[in-house]
Design a protein around this motif. Structure first.
Motif, PDB file in Angstrom:
ATOM      1  N   UNK A  12       0.900  -1.076  -0.069  1.00 55.63           N
ATOM      2  CA  UNK A  12      -0.164  -0.004  -0.019  1.00 55.63           C
ATOM      3  C   UNK A  12       0.690   1.047  -0.121  1.00 55.63           C
ATOM      4  N   UNK A  13       1.957   1.231   0.955  1.00 58.47           N
ATOM      5  CA  UNK A  13       2.602   2.419   0.827  1.00 58.47           C
ATOM      6  C   UNK A  13       4.190   2.286   0.284  1.00 58.47           C
ATOM      7  N   UNK A  14       4.081   2.190  -1.044  1.00 55.72           N
ATOM      8  CA  UNK A  14       5.134   1.915  -1.673  1.00 55.72           C
ATOM      9  C   UNK A  14       6.190   3.127  -1.915  1.00 55.72           C
TER      10      UNK A  14
ATOM     11  N   UNK B 296      -4.126  -2.723  -8.516  1.00 57.58           N
ATOM     12  CA  UNK B 296      -3.230  -2.617  -7.537  1.00 57.58           C
ATOM     13  C   UNK B 296      -2.075  -1.696  -7.656  1.00 57.58           C
ATOM     14  N   UNK B 297      -1.145  -1.603  -6.769  1.00 59.61           N
ATOM     15  CA  UNK B 297      -0.042  -0.413  -6.720  1.00 59.61           C
ATOM     16  C   UNK B 297       0.620  -0.721  -8.051  1.00 59.61           C
ATOM     17  N   UNK B 298       0.952   0.437  -8.551  1.00 57.79           N
ATOM     18  CA  UNK B 298       1.503   0.621 -10.026  1.00 57.79           C
ATOM     19  C   UNK B 298       2.686   1.385  -9.906  1.00 57.79           C
TER      20      UNK B 298
ATOM     21  N   UNK C 293       3.651   3.387  -6.686  1.00 50.82           N
ATOM     22  CA  UNK C 293       2.871   4.675  -6.557  1.00 50.82           C
ATOM     23  C   UNK C 293       2.389   4.515  -5.067  1.00 50.82           C
ATOM     24  N   UNK C 294       1.336   5.174  -4.754  1.00 50.21           N
ATOM     25  CA  UNK C 294       0.663   5.274  -3.481  1.00 50.21           C
ATOM     26  C   UNK C 294      -0.701   4.542  -3.650  1.00 50.21           C
ATOM     27  N   UNK C 295      -0.756   3.575  -2.755  1.00 48.73           N
ATOM     28  CA  UNK C 295      -1.874   2.746  -2.487  1.00 48.73           C
ATOM     29  C   UNK C 295      -2.195   1.421  -3.280  1.00 48.73           C
ATOM     30  N   UNK C 296      -3.173   0.926  -2.871  1.00 51.89           N
ATOM     31  CA  UNK C 296      -3.586  -0.245  -3.532  1.00 51.89           C
ATOM     32  C   UNK C 296      -5.052  -0.523  -2.820  1.00 51.89           C
ATOM     33  N   UNK C 297      -6.035  -1.151  -4.043  1.00 49.59           N
ATOM     34  CA  UNK C 297      -7.477  -1.268  -3.550  1.00 49.59           C
ATOM     35  C   UNK C 297      -7.877  -2.896  -3.816  1.00 49.59           C
TER      36      UNK C 297
ATOM     37  N   UNK D  71      -5.380   4.057  -4.608  1.00 47.01           N
ATOM     38  CA  UNK D  71      -6.708   3.846  -3.545  1.00 47.01           C
ATOM     39  C   UNK D  71      -7.970   3.981  -4.157  1.00 47.01           C
ATOM     40  N   UNK D  72      -8.916   3.875  -3.483  1.00 50.38           N
ATOM     41  CA  UNK D  72     -10.387   3.524  -4.013  1.00 50.38           C
ATOM     42  C   UNK D  72     -10.822   5.260  -4.188  1.00 50.38           C
ATOM     43  N   UNK D  73     -11.693   5.225  -5.335  1.00 52.04           N
ATOM     44  CA  UNK D  73     -12.231   6.434  -5.683  1.00 52.04           C
ATOM     45  C   UNK D  73     -13.888   6.109  -6.273  1.00 52.04           C
ATOM     46  N   UNK D  74     -14.677   6.625  -5.272  1.00 55.80           N
ATOM     47  CA  UNK D  74     -16.285   6.544  -5.758  1.00 55.80           C
ATOM     48  C   UNK D  74     -16.752   8.038  -6.154  1.00 55.80           C
ATOM     49  N   UNK D  75     -17.140   8.188  -7.222  1.00 55.93           N
ATOM     50  CA  UNK D  75     -17.801   9.467  -7.632  1.00 55.93           C
ATOM     51  C   UNK D  75     -19.511   9.276  -7.723  1.00 55.93           C
ATOM     52  N   UNK D  76     -19.925  10.450  -7.349  1.00 54.13           N
ATOM     53  CA  UNK D  76     -21.543  10.462  -7.604  1.00 54.13           C
ATOM     54  C   UNK D  76     -21.591  10.886  -8.848  1.00 54.13           C
TER      55      UNK D  76
END
Ligand code: SF4
Lengths: 257, 435
Positions: free
Chosen positions: A165-167, B46-48, B51-55, B155-160
């Motif tokens: 997560x925090x790469x 997945x984290x590419x 980068x930052x984050x992973x869902x 990370x996760x993004x939910x848009x209306x």
């Protein structure tokens, strides 16, 4: 037959080496104990087990042929519970596994299988809680730092989650109870031991250690936490069931203003 | 001296901007909290490139509000300025409240900094309608785009989806967001006319259809070309407000079923109306939030999606209301006693799942354990099956079972006697309202 007590060094490999010894010598009246908690029974002969990776691997491989990977994981989880006597429970489980031709990992009506599964579940729950409740704080030297005191030794289990997560940020998660931590330096995760200043209060964000903007984001998060609550639906019992009080002291949103 | 002054004024600017952000966050988080959707699961980003984050995998609840709801996303409005006047909404034009609007970059910074501290799984961004649908949607999309392209945020993004937004914008939205949702809010068209006269149902449906078609098209292309980008990998969801207009449970679940089937929705959320206005078209401030009813609707939704029930088995022209005192599965079982008792050692998964009191987890436990031996009551207790409700509906390897030919009323009485529902208090409160 005389009772024997096998003393091992507390590592999982050490434990498996002890298991190897039990099978090698066909011991029946035996107890495996951690060197720190061993009570060296008065009437038992004690044997110190040397941790040998190749022996440990042989036991582990053997288990893998008999159990699905989720059940071998379960054993490791249960081991990390550090509960007194868990080694003997696991030994009983392993004996049952090897005495059967079919996979018994799901035979929950066998006492040890059930118990191992239950303990593993508790450890798993703690793992998830830590993945959720870790709160990083940015230090002056640009490391995202978190301290935890989990009920079980879950650091080895959460490493992968945080690495993925925090790469792109340096981080450290420190287990205050067990005096070791994980440190990610943008390349690898390492196990570290740290000397903290005497009287260092882990629950406080001290401006001599933490970055200035840290205070702002903690405040914004606390504000958010308050704003997102719906007062007319308040249900503290449910709240506490989800976030047991013993975790509060490390949650930024639970700090007094 | 000069240096010092400069750094001081710089600090002052920072402080001011912090206070402004703080104020906006309070207003725009407060306005967004009535949207119940908090789910951050179902994606697989997945984290590419480090980068930052992973869902990947299950979404995490990082905290819980004092009302017991999961906090996993930073849930805010981009702005609470709105040109519409929907009666049930705090943001409505005619409501006398403080208004605020975030800049795109502010939302990006908040999201990134909260995420880095492990506060959240991602962002849930909604908005009042500012100027017009496209103008608003464009800003929502640009937040998501910045997060993905400039911050390499996974990370996760939910848009209306803003009702009435153009197809092009909806197409772009899906490229950056994990989930898109349009809240239909009011379960029937008649109710919508009454409470939200500016809105028309077709405007809700349009972006939903667009997103559904894009998802299908992207999935098909993905099969041919591996590198096709993901399009809204966690799908679409919607929310209905319960108890603001006078729809019954049958109508609500029919609408829900229709949306699941026709638009491939991942989730429908039911949100008990929290009274926020003295408008006489609505329940008045101070009346109870129908939490128990909301819970029964979720249980029905669950039975439909995971337990193999058809919605018409639970709600139909004869049974238009869910019982409040017992759960919908028990209620169905009591109406269908001829299907019971079920033999847990031989019954198939479908029938096991229909036994009142057994969750799917228990069903799998039984299926696993019975491979090793025929199960009796002791075994069932040992593997953790709750028998309070189930015992009247099953038999096992034992000659002790409920032999009396109990009537539905009798069974219900026995079960209620032995259970202290977490809702008993709410229930007696709500019942006394009618008494
Ligand atoms: S359009 Fe949306 S934000 Fe505006 S009043 Fe209606 S529900 Fe509220």
């Amino acid at each position: 037959m005389q009772d024997k007590t096998l003393i091992y060094d507390g590592t999982f490999d050490g434990f498996l080496s002890a298991v190897f010894y039990v099978f090698e010598h066909k011991l029946t009246h035996v107890s495996i104990e951690h060197e720190c908690t061993a009570q060296s029974g008065l009437f038992a002969e004690t044997i110190s087990i040397i941790t040998e990776e190749n022996k440990a691997n042989r036991v582990y491989k053997g288990l893998k042929t008999k159990l699905s990977s989720s059940h071998t994981h379960q054993m490791y989880y249960a081991f990390l519970s550090e509960q007194i006597g868990v080694e003997n429970l696991l030994l009983d489980y392993i004996k049952y596994v090897f005495s059967n031709t079919v996979s018994v990992g799901k035979d929950y009506s066998h006492a040890s299988v059930l118990k191992v599964a239950q303990i593993a579940k508790m450890v798993g729950r703690e793992k998830h809680r830590m993945e959720a409740f870790v709160r990083f704080r940015l230090t002056k030297d640009s490391i995202y730092f978190a301290s935890i005191e989990p009920d079980f030794n879950v650091l080895p289990l959460i490493s992968k989650h945080f690495r993925k997560r925090y790469a792109d940020q340096k981080w450290m998660i420190y287990d205050i109870k067990r005096h070791y931590g994980l440190y990610y330096d943008l390349e690898h995760v390492e196990i570290v031991n740290m000397e903290f200043p005497k009287l260092f209060d882990f629950t406080k964000t001290d401006s001599s250690f933490f970055a200035e903007q840290e205070f702002e984001f903690q405040q914004l998060w606390k504000d958010y936490f308050k704003s997102t609550n719906i007062a007319s639906r308040k249900n503290m019992k449910l709240h506490i069931r989800h976030v047991p009080k013993r975790y509060w002291k490390y949650l930024s949103e639970k700090q007094p203003d | 001296m000069f240096e010092k002054l400069r750094s001081l004024s710089f600090k002052l600017i920072l402080l001011m901007s912090f206070q402004r952000t703080q104020e906006k966050l309070k207003i725009l988080a407060d306005a967004a909290k009535y949207d119940v959707s908090c789910s951050s699961s179902g994606s697989n980003r997945t984290n590419k490139n480090k980068g930052l984050g992973d869902s990947t995998g299950m979404g995490i609840c990082h905290s819980y509000t004092e009302d017991g709801r999961c906090v996993s996303l930073l849930k805010i409005l981009l702005t609470n300025h709105c040109i519409f006047d929907c009666a049930y909404c705090v943001t409505r034009k005619s409501n006398d409240i403080k208004r605020a609007a975030f800049k795109v970059q502010e939302v990006v910074d908040l999201t990134i900094n909260f995420y880095r501290r492990n506060y959240i799984e991602g962002l849930f961004l909604s908005s009042g309608i500012f100027k017009n649908a496209d103008y608003t949607m464009e800003r929502l999309v640009s937040v998501a785009k910045k997060l993905r392209l400039e911050e390499n945020f996974n990370g996760y993004i939910h848009l209306k989806s803003i009702p009435g937004a153009s197809d092009e914008l909806m197409r772009e939205a899906g490229l950056y967001a994990d989930r898109l949702s349009v809240n239909i809010e009011i379960p029937t068209e008649a109710g919508l006319k009454k409470l939200a006269p500016d809105k028309n149902r077709a405007d809700f449906i349009k972006p939903m259809v667009k997103v559904k078609n894009e998802i299908i098209q992207y999935k098909a292309e993905k099969k041919l070309i591996k590198s096709t980008p993901k399009y809204a990998p966690a799908g679409q969801s919607t929310q209905m407000i319960i108890g603001a207009s006078d729809e019954n449970d049958f109508q609500i679940m029919q609408t829900s079923n229709h949306f699941y089937k026709s638009y491939n929705l991942k989730r429908v959320y039911y949100s008990g109306y929290v009274p926020i206005s003295y408008d006489n078209r609505l329940p008045q401030i101070g009346s109870a939030v129908p939490m128990l009813r909301e819970n029964r609707l979720y249980q029905t939704d669950w039975l439909m999606r995971f337990y193999g029930f058809d919605v018409s088995e639970i709600l139909n022209a004869q049974h238009q209301h869910l019982d409040l005192d017992i759960d919908p599965k028990l209620s169905w079982a009591l109406r269908n006693l001829h299907e019971f008792p079920v033999d847990v050692n031989t019954a198939d998964k479908r029938m096991l799942a229909r036994i009142p009191g057994l969750g799917m987890k228990s069903v799998y436990k039984i299926l696993n354990a019975r491979r090793f031996r025929r199960l009796n009551w002791e075994h069932l207790k040992k593997i953790g099956i709750a028998l309070n409700r189930a015992q009247y509906f099953m038999v096992c390897e034992s000659n002790q079972f409920e032999r009396r030919d109990l009537s539905a009323e009798k069974i219900k009485g026995l079960i209620l006697q032995n259970s202290t529902s977490k809702y008993t208090k709410t229930l007696s409160n709500q019942l006394s309202l009618f008494g």
